[in-house]
Design a protein around this motif. Structure first.
Motif, PDB file in Angstrom:
ATOM      1  N   ASP A  10       9.792  16.408  11.792  1.00  0.00           N
ATOM      2  CA  ASP A  10       9.795  15.129  12.511  1.00  0.00           C
ATOM      3  C   ASP A  10       8.457  14.436  12.249  1.00  0.00           C
ATOM      4  OD1 ASP A  10       9.645  13.053  14.342  1.00  0.00           O
ATOM      5  OD2 ASP A  10      10.828  14.133  15.842  1.00  0.00           O
ATOM      6  N   LEU A  11       8.530  13.261  11.591  1.00  0.00           N
ATOM      7  CA  LEU A  11       7.285  12.582  11.204  1.00  0.00           C
ATOM      8  C   LEU A  11       6.428  12.216  12.410  1.00  0.00           C
ATOM      9  CD1 LEU A  11       8.402  10.284   8.258  1.00  0.00           C
ATOM     10  CD2 LEU A  11       6.983  12.326   8.164  1.00  0.00           C
ATOM     11  N   ARG A  12       7.076  11.947  13.561  1.00  0.00           N
ATOM     12  CA  ARG A  12       6.286  11.581  14.758  1.00  0.00           C
ATOM     13  C   ARG A  12       5.372  12.738  15.150  1.00  0.00           C
ATOM     14  NH1 ARG A  12      11.270  10.229  18.469  1.00  0.00           N
ATOM     15  NH2 ARG A  12      11.867  12.123  17.352  1.00  0.00           N
ATOM     16  N   PHE A  13       5.822  13.967  14.902  1.00  0.00           N
ATOM     17  CA  PHE A  13       4.991  15.152  15.166  1.00  0.00           C
ATOM     18  C   PHE A  13       3.959  15.342  14.042  1.00  0.00           C
ATOM     19  CE2 PHE A  13       4.573  19.819  14.356  1.00  0.00           C
ATOM     20  CZ  PHE A  13       3.838  20.131  15.472  1.00  0.00           C
ATOM     21  N   LEU A  14       4.436  15.319  12.802  1.00  0.00           N
ATOM     22  CA  LEU A  14       3.572  15.662  11.666  1.00  0.00           C
ATOM     23  C   LEU A  14       2.443  14.642  11.464  1.00  0.00           C
ATOM     24  CD1 LEU A  14       6.317  16.823   9.145  1.00  0.00           C
ATOM     25  CD2 LEU A  14       4.810  18.246  10.531  1.00  0.00           C
ATOM     26  N   GLU A  15       2.738  13.354  11.735  1.00  0.00           N
ATOM     27  CA  GLU A  15       1.718  12.327  11.494  1.00  0.00           C
ATOM     28  C   GLU A  15       0.511  12.451  12.432  1.00  0.00           C
ATOM     29  OE1 GLU A  15       4.056   8.794  11.692  1.00  0.00           O
ATOM     30  OE2 GLU A  15       4.385   8.750   9.531  1.00  0.00           O
ATOM     31  N   GLN A  16       0.676  13.200  13.519  1.00  0.00           N
ATOM     32  CA  GLN A  16      -0.450  13.366  14.449  1.00  0.00           C
ATOM     33  C   GLN A  16      -1.579  14.190  13.829  1.00  0.00           C
ATOM     34  OE1 GLN A  16       0.698  14.472  18.523  1.00  0.00           O
ATOM     35  NE2 GLN A  16       2.791  14.086  17.878  1.00  0.00           N
ATOM     36  N   PHE A  17      -1.285  14.876  12.711  1.00  0.00           N
ATOM     37  CA  PHE A  17      -2.299  15.735  12.098  1.00  0.00           C
ATOM     38  C   PHE A  17      -2.929  15.084  10.879  1.00  0.00           C
ATOM     39  CE2 PHE A  17       0.862  18.138  14.335  1.00  0.00           C
ATOM     40  CZ  PHE A  17       0.080  18.904  15.183  1.00  0.00           C
ATOM     41  N   ALA A  18      -2.624  13.767  10.681  1.00  0.00           N
ATOM     42  CA  ALA A  18      -3.106  13.077   9.490  1.00  0.00           C
ATOM     43  C   ALA A  18      -4.634  13.053   9.432  1.00  0.00           C
ATOM     44  CB  ALA A  18      -2.555  11.659   9.445  1.00  0.00           C
ATOM     45  N   ALA A  19      -5.278  12.981  10.618  1.00  0.00           N
ATOM     46  CA  ALA A  19      -6.739  12.861  10.640  1.00  0.00           C
ATOM     47  C   ALA A  19      -7.425  14.219  10.492  1.00  0.00           C
ATOM     48  CB  ALA A  19      -7.178  12.202  11.935  1.00  0.00           C
ATOM     49  N   VAL A  20      -6.650  15.317  10.648  1.00  0.00           N
ATOM     50  CA  VAL A  20      -7.244  16.651  10.575  1.00  0.00           C
ATOM     51  C   VAL A  20      -7.178  17.136   9.137  1.00  0.00           C
ATOM     52  CG1 VAL A  20      -7.198  18.968  11.568  1.00  0.00           C
ATOM     53  CG2 VAL A  20      -6.190  17.051  12.827  1.00  0.00           C
ATOM     54  N   VAL A  21      -8.279  17.614   8.606  1.00  0.00           N
ATOM     55  CA  VAL A  21      -8.249  18.111   7.221  1.00  0.00           C
ATOM     56  C   VAL A  21      -8.418  19.621   7.216  1.00  0.00           C
ATOM     57  CG1 VAL A  21      -9.314  17.996   4.969  1.00  0.00           C
ATOM     58  CG2 VAL A  21      -9.142  15.955   6.368  1.00  0.00           C
ATOM     59  N   PRO A  43       0.834  -1.212   0.000  1.00  0.00           N
ATOM     60  CA  PRO A  43       0.000   0.000   0.000  1.00  0.00           C
ATOM     61  C   PRO A  43       0.867   1.260   0.000  1.00  0.00           C
ATOM     62  CG  PRO A  43       0.000  -1.061   2.156  1.00  0.00           C
ATOM     63  CD  PRO A  43       0.742  -1.965   1.240  1.00  0.00           C
ATOM     64  N   LEU A  44       0.402   2.300  -0.693  1.00  0.00           N
ATOM     65  CA  LEU A  44       1.117   3.573  -0.695  1.00  0.00           C
ATOM     66  C   LEU A  44       0.839   4.301   0.614  1.00  0.00           C
ATOM     67  CD1 LEU A  44       0.409   4.933  -4.268  1.00  0.00           C
ATOM     68  CD2 LEU A  44       2.612   4.238  -3.340  1.00  0.00           C
ATOM     69  N   LYS A  45       1.897   4.828   1.229  1.00  0.00           N
ATOM     70  CA  LYS A  45       1.697   5.539   2.483  1.00  0.00           C
ATOM     71  C   LYS A  45       1.318   6.991   2.173  1.00  0.00           C
ATOM     72  CE  LYS A  45       3.639   5.577   7.021  1.00  0.00           C
ATOM     73  NZ  LYS A  45       4.777   5.961   7.804  1.00  0.00           N
ATOM     74  N   LEU A  46       0.168   7.411   2.662  1.00  0.00           N
ATOM     75  CA  LEU A  46      -0.270   8.779   2.390  1.00  0.00           C
ATOM     76  C   LEU A  46       0.359   9.747   3.372  1.00  0.00           C
ATOM     77  CD1 LEU A  46      -4.073   8.385   1.661  1.00  0.00           C
ATOM     78  CD2 LEU A  46      -2.264   8.933   0.059  1.00  0.00           C
ATOM     79  N   GLY A  47       0.749  10.903   2.905  1.00  0.00           N
ATOM     80  CA  GLY A  47       1.282  11.925   3.789  1.00  0.00           C
ATOM     81  C   GLY A  47       0.148  12.658   4.483  1.00  0.00           C
ATOM     82  N   SER A  48       0.495  13.608   5.351  1.00  0.00           N
ATOM     83  CA  SER A  48      -0.548  14.404   5.992  1.00  0.00           C
ATOM     84  C   SER A  48      -0.194  15.875   5.812  1.00  0.00           C
ATOM     85  CB  SER A  48      -0.631  14.068   7.484  1.00  0.00           C
ATOM     86  OG  SER A  48       0.640  14.240   8.086  1.00  0.00           O
ATOM     87  N   ARG A  49      -1.190  16.721   5.912  1.00  0.00           N
ATOM     88  CA  ARG A  49      -0.917  18.151   5.788  1.00  0.00           C
ATOM     89  C   ARG A  49      -0.175  18.657   7.006  1.00  0.00           C
ATOM     90  NH1 ARG A  49      -3.075  20.236   1.367  1.00  0.00           N
ATOM     91  NH2 ARG A  49      -5.124  19.536   0.736  1.00  0.00           N
ATOM     92  N   HIS A  50       0.708  19.605   6.781  1.00  0.00           N
ATOM     93  CA  HIS A  50       1.416  20.248   7.885  1.00  0.00           C
ATOM     94  C   HIS A  50       0.397  21.057   8.701  1.00  0.00           C
ATOM     95  CE1 HIS A  50       4.273  22.795  10.000  1.00  0.00           C
ATOM     96  NE2 HIS A  50       5.232  21.968   9.611  1.00  0.00           N
ATOM     97  N   PRO A  51       0.521  21.040  10.048  1.00  0.00           N
ATOM     98  CA  PRO A  51      -0.470  21.772  10.856  1.00  0.00           C
ATOM     99  C   PRO A  51      -0.588  23.242  10.462  1.00  0.00           C
ATOM    100  CG  PRO A  51       1.430  21.066  12.176  1.00  0.00           C
ATOM    101  CD  PRO A  51       1.486  20.320  10.886  1.00  0.00           C
TER     102      PRO A  51
END
Ligand SMILES: [Zn+2]
Length: 339
Positions: free
Chosen positions: A328-339, A95-103
């Motif tokens: 830092d992905l550990r920080f940025l990935e926390q916003f994956a669910a926020v659009v 599966p392709l890993k989707l990125g998340s938007r920067h907060p």
């Protein structure tokens, strides 16, 4: 000798290899200059004449068998490498890993969409500016102490070229080129020569809004601010305005919103006051209108500006500004669910 050759042919046909190294060892053993087959050809000289025909043919068969075996083995190993054999092509892919938007992007987009509803359009401009667009046209006269309010990165001196210290420089370009009325928001990166800490950085992001038309009043500004604060922080949000000073607005104010955490009761985040400082604003100074060729008798306007980092920190409870720039992905990935 014939028996030995037949035995070798049988051995060769039964041989298999798992690695290229094994194939190479097989080749050295059989086909090198001092290999088994070369030695047999050496012995062939001593074979009695009547046997030469049979043994000669058998020797050639042996050599061909060894060479064919090596070629086959090499081909097999090559196929295994490229996945043409032994791989189940029907398996689902990785599966392709989707990125998340920067907060900061999430909050910037939210702010821009609120102003979009109010009819403001987006305007962007250069990050490298001359003195006129960054300072002079905004009522910062030369040698004026107000210039010290913003520690500036200079690219060239005399004439001064700077990294813009606010997106107001973009608004100057808009006043130069746009037809009135003007109703614009200017998101952008700005630069100030400040020590980096948990609460300050030399790069940060701003959104400013500018509205110039006939009969624009402070009441229009206050209504815009109230709508903006309620849209961004929730319908129960209160605002208050405190007198302030900016060179390009008169009168000027700073806007606080009721604390998003304690709703006015007082907590750590609002330092017990119940209020959080969000943005600066004011009525466009008539001098700025005049400097930019706008009839100050006919037109009035308001301007407001905010740092996106500050609002993002409040919205998400982020305590250290530097996290925004560390990738830092550990920080940025926390916003994956926020659009
Ligand atoms: Zn509070």
């Amino acid at each position: 000798m014939l028996d030995k050759i037949k035995q070798l042919i049988a051995e060769i046909s039964g041989f298999s290899a798992q690695t290229p190294e094994e194939v190479e060892q097989f080749r050295i053993k059989h086909l090198s200059k001092k290999g088994i087959i070369a030695l047999l050809f050496e012995d062939f000289k001593n074979v009695p004449v009547e046997q030469k025909k049979d043994i000669g043919k058998a020797l050639n068969d042996l050599k061909t068998a060894a060479q064919t075996k090596i070629n086959d083995l090499k081909e097999q190993l090559c196929d295994a490498d490229s996945g043409a054999s032994g791989t189940d092509l029907m398996l689902p892919g990785d599966p392709l890993k989707l990125g998340s938007r920067h907060p900061l992007s999430i909050v910037r987009n939210e702010i821009l969409s609120i102003f979009d509803k109010l009819g403001f359009t987006i305007s962007e401009g250069p990050e490298i500016e001359d003195d006129w667009h960054n300072f002079s046209a905004l009522n910062f006269p030369e040698e004026h102490p107000a210039r010290d309010m913003q520690d500036t990165f200079f690219i060239e001196k005399h004439p001064d070229i700077v990294l813009h210290t606010h997106t107001s420089s973009v608004q100057v370009r808009d006043m130069e080129t746009h037809q009135l009325p003007i109703r614009l928001v200017t998101p952008g990166r700005v630069f100030r020569n400040e020590a980096i800490s948990a609460r300050a950085h030399c790069i940060f992001h701003q959104i400013e809004a500018l509205y110039i038309d006939e009969n624009v009043s402070f009441a229009d500004l206050k209504q815009t601010l109230t709508y903006f604060a309620k849209e961004l922080f929730g319908p129960d949000t209160q605002i208050r305005l405190r007198p302030s000073y900016f060179p390009f607005t008169e009168p000027s104010a700073e806007m606080d919103v009721s604390c998003t955490l304690c709703h006015g009761k007082g907590c750590n985040v609002c330092k017990g006051t119940g209020w959080l400082e969000i943005l600066g604003c004011g009525m466009v100074d008539p001098n700025v209108l005049e400097l930019n060729g706008i009839d100050k008798e006919k037109y009035t306007g308001f301007a407001l500006g905010m740092g996106i980092e500050r609002i993002t920190m409040l919205k998400f409870g982020i305590k250290d500004l530097r996290l925004f720039f560390e990738n830092d992905l550990r920080f940025l990935e926390q916003f994956a669910a926020v659009v």
